[in-house]
Design a protein around this motif. Structure first.
Motif, PDB file in Angstrom:
ATOM      1  N   ILE A 143       0.837  -1.208   0.000  1.00  0.00           N
ATOM      2  CA  ILE A 143       0.000   0.000   0.000  1.00  0.00           C
ATOM      3  C   ILE A 143       0.870   1.256   0.000  1.00  0.00           C
ATOM      4  N   ASN A 144       2.014   1.204   0.683  1.00  0.00           N
ATOM      5  CA  ASN A 144       2.898   2.373   0.677  1.00  0.00           C
ATOM      6  C   ASN A 144       3.563   2.572  -0.681  1.00  0.00           C
ATOM      7  N   THR A 145       3.781   1.468  -1.410  1.00  0.00           N
ATOM      8  CA  THR A 145       4.363   1.582  -2.737  1.00  0.00           C
ATOM      9  C   THR A 145       3.332   2.121  -3.720  1.00  0.00           C
ATOM     10  N   LEU A 146       2.109   1.634  -3.603  1.00  0.00           N
ATOM     11  CA  LEU A 146       1.092   1.966  -4.596  1.00  0.00           C
ATOM     12  C   LEU A 146       0.434   3.325  -4.383  1.00  0.00           C
ATOM     13  N   SER A 147       0.389   3.764  -3.152  1.00  0.00           N
ATOM     14  CA  SER A 147      -0.417   4.949  -2.895  1.00  0.00           C
ATOM     15  C   SER A 147       0.467   6.136  -2.521  1.00  0.00           C
ATOM     16  N   ASP A 148      -0.031   7.346  -2.746  1.00  0.00           N
ATOM     17  CA  ASP A 148       0.838   8.493  -2.419  1.00  0.00           C
ATOM     18  C   ASP A 148       0.723   8.909  -0.964  1.00  0.00           C
ATOM     19  N   VAL A 149      -0.281   8.388  -0.262  1.00  0.00           N
ATOM     20  CA  VAL A 149      -0.298   8.675   1.170  1.00  0.00           C
ATOM     21  C   VAL A 149       0.498   7.595   1.894  1.00  0.00           C
ATOM     22  N   LYS A 150       1.095   7.951   3.000  1.00  0.00           N
ATOM     23  CA  LYS A 150       1.961   6.988   3.689  1.00  0.00           C
ATOM     24  C   LYS A 150       1.277   6.444   4.942  1.00  0.00           C
ATOM     25  N   PHE A 151       1.412   5.165   5.095  1.00  0.00           N
ATOM     26  CA  PHE A 151       0.797   4.520   6.255  1.00  0.00           C
ATOM     27  C   PHE A 151       1.869   3.996   7.190  1.00  0.00           C
ATOM     28  N   ASN A 226      -5.011   4.519  -7.350  1.00  0.00           N
ATOM     29  CA  ASN A 226      -5.587   4.368  -8.693  1.00  0.00           C
ATOM     30  C   ASN A 226      -4.646   3.595  -9.595  1.00  0.00           C
ATOM     31  N   LEU A 227      -3.506   3.238  -9.058  1.00  0.00           N
ATOM     32  CA  LEU A 227      -2.496   2.611  -9.882  1.00  0.00           C
ATOM     33  C   LEU A 227      -2.977   1.318 -10.561  1.00  0.00           C
ATOM     34  N   PRO A 228      -3.704   0.438  -9.846  1.00  0.00           N
ATOM     35  CA  PRO A 228      -4.174  -0.770 -10.527  1.00  0.00           C
ATOM     36  C   PRO A 228      -4.962  -0.459 -11.795  1.00  0.00           C
ATOM     37  N   GLY A 232      -3.805  -1.451 -17.116  1.00  0.00           N
ATOM     38  CA  GLY A 232      -4.293  -1.697 -18.471  1.00  0.00           C
ATOM     39  C   GLY A 232      -3.468  -0.931 -19.491  1.00  0.00           C
ATOM     40  N   ILE A 233      -3.163   0.315 -19.146  1.00  0.00           N
ATOM     41  CA  ILE A 233      -2.399   1.144 -20.081  1.00  0.00           C
ATOM     42  C   ILE A 233      -1.006   0.542 -20.270  1.00  0.00           C
ATOM     43  N   TYR A 234      -0.392   0.156 -19.152  1.00  0.00           N
ATOM     44  CA  TYR A 234       0.956  -0.414 -19.242  1.00  0.00           C
ATOM     45  C   TYR A 234       0.938  -1.724 -20.029  1.00  0.00           C
ATOM     46  N   ALA A 235      -0.055  -2.563 -19.741  1.00  0.00           N
ATOM     47  CA  ALA A 235      -0.125  -3.850 -20.437  1.00  0.00           C
ATOM     48  C   ALA A 235      -0.336  -3.619 -21.923  1.00  0.00           C
ATOM     49  N   GLY A 236      -1.187  -2.646 -22.257  1.00  0.00           N
ATOM     50  CA  GLY A 236      -1.454  -2.322 -23.657  1.00  0.00           C
ATOM     51  C   GLY A 236      -0.188  -1.848 -24.352  1.00  0.00           C
ATOM     52  N   LEU A 237       0.552  -0.967 -23.684  1.00  0.00           N
ATOM     53  CA  LEU A 237       1.794  -0.452 -24.256  1.00  0.00           C
ATOM     54  C   LEU A 237       2.792  -1.580 -24.494  1.00  0.00           C
ATOM     55  N   LEU A 238       2.905  -2.444 -23.497  1.00  0.00           N
ATOM     56  CA  LEU A 238       3.848  -3.557 -23.594  1.00  0.00           C
ATOM     57  C   LEU A 238       3.499  -4.459 -24.774  1.00  0.00           C
ATOM     58  N   GLY A 280     -11.210  -7.436 -14.467  1.00  0.00           N
ATOM     59  CA  GLY A 280     -11.576  -7.740 -13.079  1.00  0.00           C
ATOM     60  C   GLY A 280     -11.256  -6.581 -12.155  1.00  0.00           C
ATOM     61  N   ILE A 281     -10.084  -6.008 -12.332  1.00  0.00           N
ATOM     62  CA  ILE A 281      -9.695  -4.874 -11.487  1.00  0.00           C
ATOM     63  C   ILE A 281     -10.667  -3.716 -11.686  1.00  0.00           C
ATOM     64  N   MET A 282     -11.026  -3.476 -12.950  1.00  0.00           N
ATOM     65  CA  MET A 282     -11.985  -2.405 -13.207  1.00  0.00           C
ATOM     66  C   MET A 282     -13.323  -2.708 -12.538  1.00  0.00           C
ATOM     67  N   GLY A 283     -13.679  -3.991 -12.577  1.00  0.00           N
ATOM     68  CA  GLY A 283     -14.922  -4.415 -11.925  1.00  0.00           C
ATOM     69  C   GLY A 283     -14.902  -4.080 -10.441  1.00  0.00           C
TER      70      GLY A 283
END
Ligand code: UDP
Ligand code: MG
Length: 313
Positions: A143-151, A226-228, A232-238, A280-283
């Motif tokens: 969560i600390n890696t993915l989010s900009d707030v720190k826990f 919001n990173l997850p 999709g964008i990264y996978a699409g680019l790849l 699924g993630i979007m779901g």
């Protein structure tokens, strides 16, 4: 005038722990330099917890009971308690004595010094097993890696807030999918922490199974990052880049692509796996949006004891 401390205790099937809890906390509360109210939030217990706290409320006017109509979960119970608390400072704690009541005088001291948020940090958790400790660390890392707030990884759901901080939580943090501990750490105000050693639960069993904790962690990640969604964008680019590379290679070498049935099938499966995962993630995000949109109550109050009638949220 003496100030008032509200102690919010969430209770779910704690009939075995409650008598010991009350016995331990009462003398500590009586010794405080502040007045106090002890709010038990019965989170739809299936055992005799409600009877126990109701009896306590009958003989002790400082004990208040908020009975929820069913089990809404620990966080919802804490929110209910905060909504009904009228103190100048509010402490949230568990009913199983894992949160030492002896910390209360120090908490009051810090509140008097003007701190708005007091996080209680666990130095050691005796009763959590290896699995819980490892998964908890992994969760905070993620969560600390993915989010900009720190826990803070050692923060527990034992915390205290001033009335001003509590008002912010009450008014502005009423999400259905939430992580209360995270909000407490991220609303600002003057912050301090007090270390404590979590002891063994006095009686009964932990209500948090690994499965519940897992679901809780997923929700927290989705609600703070919001990173997850961008995966999709990264996978699409790849995929596009890999496709382009193969195209260039084929054109340059003027060789037909190797005729590999297996390659095609494996690539197909891989691509679909990524695609479905992203759908699924979007779901999951849509599910959160949907539950916020429905705006159902966070908790429903069925009965109150020693509490002035109050607008029920
Ligand atoms: N609790 C609650 N509702 C629930 C589950 C738990 O109000 O659905 C209460 C429980 O009675 C206890 C506190 O939340 O006072 C923490 O639960 P527990 O001790 O089971 O969690 P752990 O300390 O093992 O993380
Ligand atoms: Mg506990």
């Amino acid at each position: 005038m003496r100030k008032l401390l509200s102690v919010v205790v969430s209770v779910y099937n704690e009939e075995q722990a409650l008598p010991a809890f009350y016995q331990e906390i009462k003398p500590v509360l009586d010794g405080l330099s502040w007045d106090y109210e002890l709010l038990f939030v019965n989170d739809g217990s299936l055992d005799g917890s409600l009877e126990i706290v109701s009896q306590l409320a009958e003989k002790d006017q400082q004990v208040k009971v908020i009975g929820l109509s069913r089990n809404f979960g620990h966080e919802a119970a804490m929110i209910a308690g905060m909504d009904f608390a009228v103190g100048d400072g509010i402490v949230c704690m568990d009913a199983d004595l894992q949160h030492p009541v002896t910390c209360l005088p120090e908490i009051v001291g810090r509140l008097e010094e003007g701190f708005g948020v007091i996080t209680m940090t666990r130095t050691r958790n005796v009763s959590a097993g290896l699995v819980k400790n490892v998964t908890s660390r992994a969760f905070y890392w993620l969560i600390n890696t993915l989010s900009d707030v720190k826990f803070e990884s050692n923060a527990s759901d034992f915390f205290a807030v001033s009335r001003q901080a509590a008002d912010v939580l009450r008014k502005n943090y009423r999400e259905r999918v939430r992580f209360l501990r995270g909000y407490v750490q991220n609303i600002g105000f003057r912050k301090t922490s007090i270390p404590y050693e979590a002891s063994e639960r006095v009686a009964g069993e932990s209500k948090y199974s690994i499965r519940k904790l897992f679901a809780f962690s997923i929700n927290t990640i989705l609600c703070f990052s919001n990173l997850p969604l961008k995966l999709g964008i990264y996978a699409g680019l790849l995929a596009a880049l890999s496709g382009a590379a193969v195209l260039v290679y084929t054109l340059c070498t003027r060789q037909g692509a190797p005729s590999g049935y297996a390659t095609i099938v494996i690539l197909n499966c891989f691509m679909f796996a990524v695609l479905f995962l992203i759908v699924g993630i979007m779901g999951e995000y849509i599910a959160i949006l949907f539950s916020e949109l429905k705006d159902r109550p966070i908790y429903i109050v069925e009965e109150l004891k020693n509490v002035d009638s109050h607008e029920i949220v």
